[in-house]
Scaffold this active site. Structure first.
Site, PDB file in Angstrom:
ATOM      1  N   GLN A  62       0.849  -1.188   0.000  1.00 41.71           N
ATOM      2  CA  GLN A  62       0.000   0.000   0.000  1.00 41.71           C
ATOM      3  C   GLN A  62       0.880   1.231   0.000  1.00 41.71           C
ATOM      4  O   GLN A  62       1.967   1.218   0.578  1.00 41.71           O
ATOM      5  CB  GLN A  62      -0.853   0.068   1.277  1.00 41.71           C
ATOM      6  CG  GLN A  62      -2.217  -0.487   1.175  1.00 41.71           C
ATOM      7  CD  GLN A  62      -3.004  -0.333   2.486  1.00 41.71           C
ATOM      8  OE1 GLN A  62      -2.544   0.232   3.471  1.00 41.71           O
ATOM      9  NE2 GLN A  62      -4.192  -0.865   2.469  1.00 41.71           N
ATOM     10  N   ARG A  75       0.691  14.004  14.369  1.00 39.57           N
ATOM     11  CA  ARG A  75      -0.010  12.727  14.186  1.00 39.57           C
ATOM     12  C   ARG A  75       0.807  11.652  14.873  1.00 39.57           C
ATOM     13  O   ARG A  75       2.009  11.579  14.693  1.00 39.57           O
ATOM     14  CB  ARG A  75      -0.164  12.401  12.700  1.00 39.57           C
ATOM     15  CG  ARG A  75      -1.026  13.386  11.925  1.00 39.57           C
ATOM     16  CD  ARG A  75      -1.078  13.001  10.452  1.00 39.57           C
ATOM     17  NE  ARG A  75      -1.772  13.967   9.640  1.00 39.57           N
ATOM     18  CZ  ARG A  75      -3.020  13.833   9.191  1.00 39.57           C
ATOM     19  NH1 ARG A  75      -3.718  12.747   9.485  1.00 39.57           N
ATOM     20  NH2 ARG A  75      -3.554  14.765   8.435  1.00 39.57           N
ATOM     21  N   TYR A 148       3.823   7.483   2.362  1.00 39.94           N
ATOM     22  CA  TYR A 148       4.148   6.240   3.071  1.00 39.94           C
ATOM     23  C   TYR A 148       4.101   5.073   2.091  1.00 39.94           C
ATOM     24  O   TYR A 148       3.138   4.926   1.356  1.00 39.94           O
ATOM     25  CB  TYR A 148       3.106   5.908   4.140  1.00 39.94           C
ATOM     26  CG  TYR A 148       2.781   6.955   5.141  1.00 39.94           C
ATOM     27  CD1 TYR A 148       3.258   6.852   6.442  1.00 39.94           C
ATOM     28  CD2 TYR A 148       1.942   8.020   4.836  1.00 39.94           C
ATOM     29  CE1 TYR A 148       2.922   7.796   7.398  1.00 39.94           C
ATOM     30  CE2 TYR A 148       1.607   8.962   5.781  1.00 39.94           C
ATOM     31  CZ  TYR A 148       2.094   8.847   7.055  1.00 39.94           C
ATOM     32  OH  TYR A 148       1.761   9.780   7.996  1.00 39.94           O
ATOM     33  N   ASP A 187      -5.520  11.083  19.327  1.00 41.64           N
ATOM     34  CA  ASP A 187      -4.090  11.088  19.615  1.00 41.64           C
ATOM     35  C   ASP A 187      -3.753  11.790  20.925  1.00 41.64           C
ATOM     36  O   ASP A 187      -2.780  11.438  21.586  1.00 41.64           O
ATOM     37  CB  ASP A 187      -3.318  11.742  18.469  1.00 41.64           C
ATOM     38  CG  ASP A 187      -3.285  10.879  17.217  1.00 41.64           C
ATOM     39  OD1 ASP A 187      -3.669   9.696  17.290  1.00 41.64           O
ATOM     40  OD2 ASP A 187      -2.873  11.394  16.164  1.00 41.64           O
TER      41      ASP A 187
END
Length: 195
Positions: A62, A75, A148, A187
């Protein structure tokens, strides 16, 4: 920080990619070595054989992008629980970020230690983060975009997190910008970590 290793392409005008070990087991800085001319430059961003030679998971199943409008966006810290652990190669495509890896693998020699690196398009650095290592970042510029490459698919039921400012880890984050940090409620509200 360890020995820098590069692998040149065998084709004419070869291109290199540098892999630098970090103090955390399974976490590597991956640096570009651009080749430039009057047109601009070209650089390799991934090399399966070089990753394999360093014991780095080379699967790419991915690719994801995170767009962050404001400097000070934070994040993390996120990872996926086994058997769905995911490694990731993180690169800054626009803007700048302070990227953090936190080792949460109980059997690791670097358990509960962290490492951080500044990633920008100009410095050409990426961070490879092994499965079981939590990841987070704080943007250092407005309009920061993060790419990513993931070694495993996202599995919502395996997603885990710890609080970015948990005193158990002592992560040294950059100062918050004048407008403060932008942090998702999830978070900011993880409970204190207990080993």
């Amino acid at each position: 920080m360890g020995r820098r290793v590069r692998r040149a392409c065998t084709a004419a005008g070869g291109h290199s990619l540098i892999v630098e070990p970090t103090p955390l087991a399974g976490v590597f800085v991956v640096a570009l070595e651009p080749i430039g001319d009057e047109r601009g430059w070209f650089a390799r961003t991934f090399d399966r054989e070089l990753f394999r030679a360093h014991g780095i998971d080379d699967a790419v199943v991915q690719c994801n992008v995170s767009a962050n409008a404001r400097a000070g966006t934070l994040r993390g810290m996120h990872w996926q629980e086994a058997p769905h652990g995911e490694g990731k190669l993180v690169r800054c495509q626009r803007g700048a970020l302070y990227d953090v890896a936190l080792d949460l693998r109980r059997d690791s020699s670097t358990y509960l230690q962290w490492f951080a690196a500044e990633l920008t398009p100009a410095n050409g650095r990426s961070l490879f983060i092994a499965a079981g290592v939590a990841h987070g970042f704080q943007t250092l510029a407005d309009d920061t975009e993060v790419h990513y490459q993931m070694t495993a698919p996202y599995v919502a039921d395996a997603a885990r997190g710890v609080r970015w400012d948990d005193p158990a880890f002592g992560i040294a984050w950059p100062e918050a910008p004048p407008g403060g940090r932008v942090i998702a409620e999830r978070d900011r509200s993880y409970p204190d970590f207990t080993p």
